[in-house]
Design a protein around this motif. Structure first.
Motif, short mmCIF file in Angstrom:
data_model
loop_
_atom_site.label_atom_id
_atom_site.label_comp_id
_atom_site.label_asym_id
_atom_site.label_seq_id
_atom_site.Cartn_x
_atom_site.Cartn_y
_atom_site.Cartn_z
N GLN A 323 -32.56 -57.40 -20.35
CA GLN A 323 -33.33 -58.35 -21.15
C GLN A 323 -33.38 -59.73 -20.52
OE1 GLN A 323 -31.57 -58.29 -25.06
NE2 GLN A 323 -32.83 -56.57 -25.76
N LEU A 324 -32.29 -60.11 -19.86
CA LEU A 324 -32.22 -61.43 -19.23
C LEU A 324 -32.89 -61.45 -17.85
CD1 LEU A 324 -28.53 -62.34 -20.15
CD2 LEU A 324 -30.58 -63.52 -20.98
N ASP A 325 -33.27 -60.25 -17.35
CA ASP A 325 -33.92 -60.16 -16.03
C ASP A 325 -33.05 -60.84 -14.96
OD1 ASP A 325 -35.82 -59.52 -14.11
OD2 ASP A 325 -36.98 -61.35 -14.47
N LEU A 326 -31.79 -60.38 -14.88
CA LEU A 326 -30.82 -61.04 -14.01
C LEU A 326 -31.07 -60.77 -12.54
CD1 LEU A 326 -27.43 -60.60 -15.90
CD2 LEU A 326 -29.07 -62.47 -16.02
N SER A 327 -30.97 -61.81 -11.75
CA SER A 327 -31.03 -61.73 -10.29
C SER A 327 -30.36 -62.98 -9.75
CB SER A 327 -32.48 -61.63 -9.80
OG SER A 327 -33.21 -62.77 -10.20
N PRO A 328 -29.76 -62.90 -8.55
CA PRO A 328 -29.08 -64.08 -7.99
C PRO A 328 -30.01 -65.29 -7.95
CG PRO A 328 -28.56 -62.14 -6.71
CD PRO A 328 -29.62 -61.72 -7.69
N GLY A 329 -29.46 -66.43 -8.37
CA GLY A 329 -30.24 -67.65 -8.42
C GLY A 329 -30.93 -67.89 -9.74
N ARG A 330 -30.87 -66.94 -10.66
CA ARG A 330 -31.54 -67.05 -11.95
C ARG A 330 -30.87 -68.15 -12.79
NH1 ARG A 330 -34.02 -66.93 -16.63
NH2 ARG A 330 -34.32 -64.99 -17.81
N PRO A 331 -31.65 -69.15 -13.28
CA PRO A 331 -31.07 -70.17 -14.16
C PRO A 331 -30.86 -69.61 -15.57
CG PRO A 331 -33.41 -70.58 -13.85
CD PRO A 331 -33.06 -69.41 -12.97
N LEU A 332 -29.70 -69.91 -16.16
CA LEU A 332 -29.34 -69.43 -17.49
C LEU A 332 -28.58 -70.52 -18.23
CD1 LEU A 332 -28.00 -65.93 -16.37
CD2 LEU A 332 -30.03 -66.25 -17.81
N TRP A 333 -28.36 -70.28 -19.51
CA TRP A 333 -27.49 -71.15 -20.29
C TRP A 333 -26.26 -70.35 -20.72
CZ3 TRP A 333 -27.51 -76.31 -21.78
CH2 TRP A 333 -28.61 -77.05 -21.31
N VAL A 334 -25.12 -70.99 -20.61
CA VAL A 334 -23.84 -70.40 -20.99
C VAL A 334 -23.42 -70.97 -22.34
CG1 VAL A 334 -21.38 -70.24 -20.40
CG2 VAL A 334 -23.11 -70.10 -18.59
#
Length: 347
Positions: A323-334
């Motif tokens: 769902q988050l479409d994770l890949s290295p360099g992906r900006p996210l909020w913790v």
């Protein structure tokens, strides 16, 4: 509880110096853990008499062992690679120690037969080491060490050479034998599961010094170094506490429900970390932007490492990762709830 082993081990090897204190009570098993190069093997070798002390003391049951050569110390050792004598049968390997202690051949073989039966190998006495599986060789090595009734038993990574399935079975058997051993036992290992299952108490060494010791519950609840935090699977930060706020790297602050002051640690598990594609609103008291740095499988979930004002590890499900479409360099909020953190004094 009185100490059977009372040791202050000081030994130098080039630029490295080991300087640790160890006390082990009768019937107690202590695990010595630490990263590679921490001094675990040096400690074991000084106890066994294979490396000389340059300072400190070594007493076992009140007796000074430091001047004694290895063969005169009431110590049994199981080495990582077992070091069974390849030309001797399992029976003769186990009988070797009693023979060296002056027992006649018949009596030594009777002791060996008894110990082979106790470790479940009574029908393997005539086999040479090359005819044994890894688990069987480990049990012969343990029987050989215990056949001399050691006051101190030293185990050097005793399960490291085994495959995962054999390791699981052998760990249970080893625990049973250690619970029956009336003397002191020191287990040197890098595997936290071996330590948690087999030991009554943990001693953590880094760079030749003890950095933390206690029972498993104490160590896992309040890690005091990055190595220990990784060992027990926690995110750990050191900072300055002021009420419910802990200031860590470069003025970045984290909030806890604990009240703290001064030099403190703040810790929380990766499972407490929630990831969001956008800045979250609502209950979490700790939120910050981060960049995904790495993803690895961790059991049924994924262990995600993120870089930002502080580095942090998070455990998420494969479905959440999709769902988050994770890949290295992906900006996210913790996001981490204050109720999920633990803050405690660093001293």
């Amino acid at each position: 509880m009185s100490s059977l082993l009372d040791a202050h081990l000081v030994a130098s090897r080039g630029a490295f110096t080991l300087d640790i204190s160890l006390r082990i009570a009768p019937g107690e098993t202590v695990a010595l853990l630490g990263p590679n190069g921490a001094g675990k093997t040096t400690a074991l070798r000084t106890l066994a008499g294979l490396t000389s002390l340059s300072g400190g003391h070594l007493r076992l049951g009140g007796r000074d062992l430091a001047p004694l050569p290895p063969e005169q110390r009431p110590i049994g050792v199981v080495f990582q690679d077992y070091l069974l004598f390849p030309h001797l049968t399992a029976r003769d390997n186990v009988a070797f120690g009693p023979r060296r202690h002056g027992m006649d051949r018949k009596s030594a073989h009777a002791v060996a037969d008894e110990w082979l039966e106790r470790v479940g190998l009574s029908s393997f006495g005539s086999r040479k080491p090359r005819q044994l599986s890894g688990g069987q060789a480990q049990r012969v090595a343990l029987a050989r060490a215990l056949a001399v009734d050691p006051v101190l038993l030293l185990l050097d990574e005793p399960l490291a050479a085994l495959d995962a399935r054999t390791r699981l079975e052998t760990r249970g058997e080893l625990r049973r034998h250690l619970s029956d051993h009336p003397g002191a036992t020191l287990l040197v290992t890098h595997d936290p599961l071996d330590a948690l299952v087999l030991a009554d108490r943990l001693v953590i060494v880094e760079q030749g010094r003890v950095v933390q010791e206690g029972d498993a519950a104490t160590i896992t609840a309040r890690p005091r170094t990055d190595y220990v935090a990784r060992l027990v699977g926690l995110n750990l930060y050191r900072g300055v506490g002021d009420g419910h706020t802990v200031t860590v790297a470069d003025g970045f602050t984290l909030t806890s429900t604990d009240t703290v002051s001064g030099d403190v640690f703040l810790a929380f598990p990766p499972s407490a970390v929630a990831l969001h594609p956008d800045q979250p609103s609502g209950s979490p008291r700790n939120t910050w932007p981060a960049t995904l740095a790495d993803i690895q499988h961790h059991g049924d979930n994924l262990r995600v490492r993120l870089e930002g004002p502080v580095s942090v590890s998070a455990d998420i499900t494969p479905a959440a990762a999709a769902q988050l479409d994770l890949s290295p360099g992906r900006p996210l909020w913790v996001a981490v709830k204050a109720t999920e953190t633990r803050a405690y004094p660093a001293q």
